[in-house]
Design an enzyme around this catalytic site. Sequence first.
Site, PDB file in Angstrom:
ATOM      1  N   LYS A  14       6.384   1.194   4.497  1.00  0.00           N
ATOM      2  CA  LYS A  14       7.122   1.079   5.580  1.00  0.00           C
ATOM      3  C   LYS A  14       7.222   2.245   6.365  1.00  0.00           C
ATOM      4  O   LYS A  14       7.305   2.459   7.534  1.00  0.00           O
ATOM      5  CB  LYS A  14       8.372   0.127   5.701  1.00  0.00           C
ATOM      6  CG  LYS A  14       8.232  -1.122   5.021  1.00  0.00           C
ATOM      7  CD  LYS A  14       9.453  -1.870   5.197  1.00  0.00           C
ATOM      8  CE  LYS A  14      10.581  -1.558   4.095  1.00  0.00           C
ATOM      9  NZ  LYS A  14      10.265  -1.477   2.562  1.00  0.00           N
ATOM     10  N   ASN A  39      15.349   0.693   9.085  1.00  0.00           N
ATOM     11  CA  ASN A  39      15.701   1.000   7.924  1.00  0.00           C
ATOM     12  C   ASN A  39      15.327   2.439   7.436  1.00  0.00           C
ATOM     13  O   ASN A  39      15.472   2.965   6.276  1.00  0.00           O
ATOM     14  CB  ASN A  39      14.935   0.072   7.046  1.00  0.00           C
ATOM     15  CG  ASN A  39      15.245  -0.170   5.524  1.00  0.00           C
ATOM     16  OD1 ASN A  39      16.613  -0.280   5.272  1.00  0.00           O
ATOM     17  ND2 ASN A  39      14.235   0.098   4.740  1.00  0.00           N
ATOM     18  N   HIS A  78      13.695  -6.806  -5.273  1.00  0.00           N
ATOM     19  CA  HIS A  78      14.887  -7.290  -5.081  1.00  0.00           C
ATOM     20  C   HIS A  78      15.213  -8.639  -5.532  1.00  0.00           C
ATOM     21  O   HIS A  78      15.614  -9.653  -5.176  1.00  0.00           O
ATOM     22  CB  HIS A  78      15.029  -7.348  -3.434  1.00  0.00           C
ATOM     23  CG  HIS A  78      14.797  -6.110  -2.794  1.00  0.00           C
ATOM     24  ND1 HIS A  78      15.718  -4.991  -2.928  1.00  0.00           N
ATOM     25  CD2 HIS A  78      14.206  -5.538  -1.761  1.00  0.00           C
ATOM     26  CE1 HIS A  78      15.423  -3.871  -2.176  1.00  0.00           C
ATOM     27  NE2 HIS A  78      14.374  -4.451  -1.339  1.00  0.00           N
TER      28      HIS A  78
END
Length: 297
Positions: free
Chosen positions: A150, A173, A220
Amino acid sequence: MNAAEDLLGENPVMDGVKPVTMNESVETGDYALQGKKVLVVGLGVSGLEMIRFLCRQGALVSASDNRSAAELEDVLAELKELPLAELETGGHSSSLFRQQDLIVVSPGVPWSLEVLRQARTENIPVVGEIELASRFIREPLVGLTGTNGKTTTVTLLGEMFKAAGRRAFVGGNIGTPAVAMLQPDADWELGILELSSFQLEGVVHFRPRVAVVLNVTPDHQDRYRDEDAYLAAKMNISANQQRSDFLLLNVDDDRLNLQYRQLEERWRDGEEISRPLPFSCRAELELGGSFVGQRIR
């Protein structure tokens, strides 16, 4: 014609497209914050930036963080300069949460917190930082998510728009909160946002002009019950897009390939969803884009 011109509306296919539907609501006052009680949960970088923005809007801002005052020493020093209505540290009290008109959650705060669940059951709006920012941003947005790559991709996109002479905000982010795009002296033409699954959990009406999902691999697992829940959080990036918007999916990723084929069928059936477009680094595609043999097509 380059990508910057395409996104900013100089391509006929973009003419007449409103980049963010929330702007209409802002203009009619539906999201006016003056005098509203707003609680910011989490005092990280995003939390501080949200507090500054909300104070500029005339909101009655409170803040809550589960860390102790000692752990937040530097943050509390910055907050002394801001007109907070109430500040709690060392935990979250339901009494503070229940008296708010709006609760805004920082990216690292779990949405499973009991105080947030209680607030939602009492119909108190609970949103994330990306949602808050998008309600006031008037420029078109590119939103990009994925498990890996990303930051590299968002940074590259920012440099491409810069080289094209465009004023592109790069944040999310990647380090600079999206709400920083709303600073009083800002003069951006568009925004490029790196978005984590945590941030995408908190969107309600967020609508990027272009959404990109790079890949989805297990991650996650302490936060999501299974891989499907994690994928659903990532795909939330396109939840509010319309047929005039675009969703770019990496079809080299098996799970995204399936998403693309399902969405393409729905789009061809006339559903009000964004135009799904594939991209690949393994095969040249008739539709979409590819990078094969050191050649971009």
